[in-house]
Design a protein around this motif. Structure first.
Motif, short mmCIF file in Angstrom:
data_model
loop_
_atom_site.label_atom_id
_atom_site.label_comp_id
_atom_site.label_asym_id
_atom_site.label_seq_id
_atom_site.Cartn_x
_atom_site.Cartn_y
_atom_site.Cartn_z
N UNK A 1 15.76 -72.57 77.34
CA UNK A 1 14.71 -71.72 77.83
C UNK A 1 14.74 -71.59 79.36
N UNK A 2 14.91 -72.76 80.06
CA UNK A 2 14.91 -72.73 81.52
C UNK A 2 15.33 -74.08 82.06
N UNK A 3 15.32 -74.24 83.35
CA UNK A 3 15.71 -75.50 83.98
C UNK A 3 14.95 -75.67 85.29
N UNK A 4 15.03 -76.90 85.83
CA UNK A 4 14.39 -77.22 87.10
C UNK A 4 15.21 -78.29 87.81
N UNK A 5 15.17 -78.27 89.15
CA UNK A 5 15.72 -79.34 89.98
C UNK A 5 15.08 -79.26 91.36
N UNK A 6 15.30 -80.28 92.17
CA UNK A 6 14.82 -80.27 93.55
C UNK A 6 16.02 -80.09 94.46
N UNK A 7 15.80 -79.36 95.54
CA UNK A 7 16.85 -79.17 96.52
C UNK A 7 17.10 -80.47 97.29
N UNK A 8 18.34 -80.72 97.62
CA UNK A 8 18.67 -81.88 98.45
C UNK A 8 18.18 -81.69 99.88
N UNK A 9 17.74 -80.48 100.22
CA UNK A 9 17.21 -80.17 101.56
C UNK A 9 15.70 -80.44 101.65
N UNK A 25 15.68 -89.93 96.84
CA UNK A 25 16.02 -89.75 95.43
C UNK A 25 14.79 -89.27 94.67
N UNK A 26 15.00 -88.93 93.40
CA UNK A 26 13.90 -88.44 92.55
C UNK A 26 13.96 -89.13 91.19
N UNK A 27 12.85 -89.05 90.49
CA UNK A 27 12.79 -89.49 89.09
C UNK A 27 12.11 -88.38 88.29
N UNK A 37 16.88 -79.31 81.77
CA UNK A 37 16.63 -78.16 80.91
C UNK A 37 15.29 -78.29 80.19
N UNK A 38 14.63 -77.16 79.99
CA UNK A 38 13.38 -77.11 79.23
C UNK A 38 13.65 -76.58 77.84
N UNK A 39 12.97 -77.15 76.86
CA UNK A 39 13.10 -76.72 75.48
C UNK A 39 12.07 -75.63 75.14
N UNK A 40 10.87 -75.74 75.74
CA UNK A 40 9.77 -74.85 75.39
C UNK A 40 9.25 -74.09 76.61
N UNK A 41 8.70 -72.93 76.39
CA UNK A 41 8.05 -72.18 77.46
C UNK A 41 6.77 -72.91 77.85
N UNK A 42 6.55 -73.13 79.13
CA UNK A 42 5.35 -73.81 79.61
C UNK A 42 5.41 -75.32 79.52
N UNK A 43 6.56 -75.86 79.18
CA UNK A 43 6.72 -77.31 79.08
C UNK A 43 6.52 -77.95 80.46
N UNK A 44 5.78 -79.05 80.50
CA UNK A 44 5.55 -79.77 81.75
C UNK A 44 6.53 -80.91 81.92
N UNK A 45 6.58 -81.42 83.12
CA UNK A 45 7.45 -82.54 83.41
C UNK A 45 6.78 -83.42 84.46
N UNK A 46 6.90 -84.73 84.27
CA UNK A 46 6.43 -85.68 85.28
C UNK A 46 7.60 -86.03 86.16
N UNK A 47 7.33 -86.08 87.46
CA UNK A 47 8.42 -86.40 88.38
C UNK A 47 7.89 -87.10 89.62
#
Length: 144
Positions: A1-9, A25-27, A37-47
């Motif tokens: 469906x979609x993806x997310x990441x943080x820029x190294x900048x 770094x990140x978690x 990657x996201x499986x569902x539309x509107x899926x949340x993520x803790x980071x």
């Protein structure tokens, strides 16, 4: 469906000192070029994002992803525990009261123990002779 990441900048700026810290770094969400990657539309993520330590007295910070369309926000930092919870003062008073009660009970128990030790070693039915001194008139003392 979609993806997310943080820029190294991505940076954190201490606005009171204008000092800039780079992301370490990140978690939960990876740094680019990796992606989550996201499986569902509107899926949340803790980071979590981790930066070098900032001074304890910092008041405001700015976090900026520093890429086109990236996130940017300013946060006010609070270090006064009383602002975190309205229950802090109530909890603190309860703990203080309990400690005072425990101290009073401990002192009372020590006093009672001392009293028992003192009176159990003294015979209760015998009279204790007191050394009394007779008053003697001083021959040099005169009343006019």
């Amino acid at each position: 469906m979609g993806w997310v990441n943080f820029s190294r900048a991505t940076t954190l700026k201490d606005l009171g000192r204008s000092r800039i810290y780079n992301i370490v770094y990140t978690e939960g969400v990876p740094l680019s070029p990796q992606k989550k990657d996201f499986e569902l539309i509107g899926e949340g993520v803790y980071c979590s994002m981790f930066f070098p330590p900032i001074p304890k007295d910092s008041k405001y910070i700015e976090i900026n992803e520093n890429v086109e369309g990236g996130f940017h926000f300013v946060l006010k930092l609070e270090s006064n525990v009383n602002n975190y919870s309205s229950q802090y003062a109530v909890m603190n008073n309860y703990i203080k009261k309990k400690r005072e009660e425990e101290t009073l009970q401990r002192n009372k128990a020590m006093w009672e123990k001392k009293q028992r030790e003192t009176y159990s070693s003294t015979p209760s039915k015998k009279k204790i002779k007191k050394n009394r001194k007779a008053l003697v008139k001083d021959p040099d003392f005169k009343i006019d």
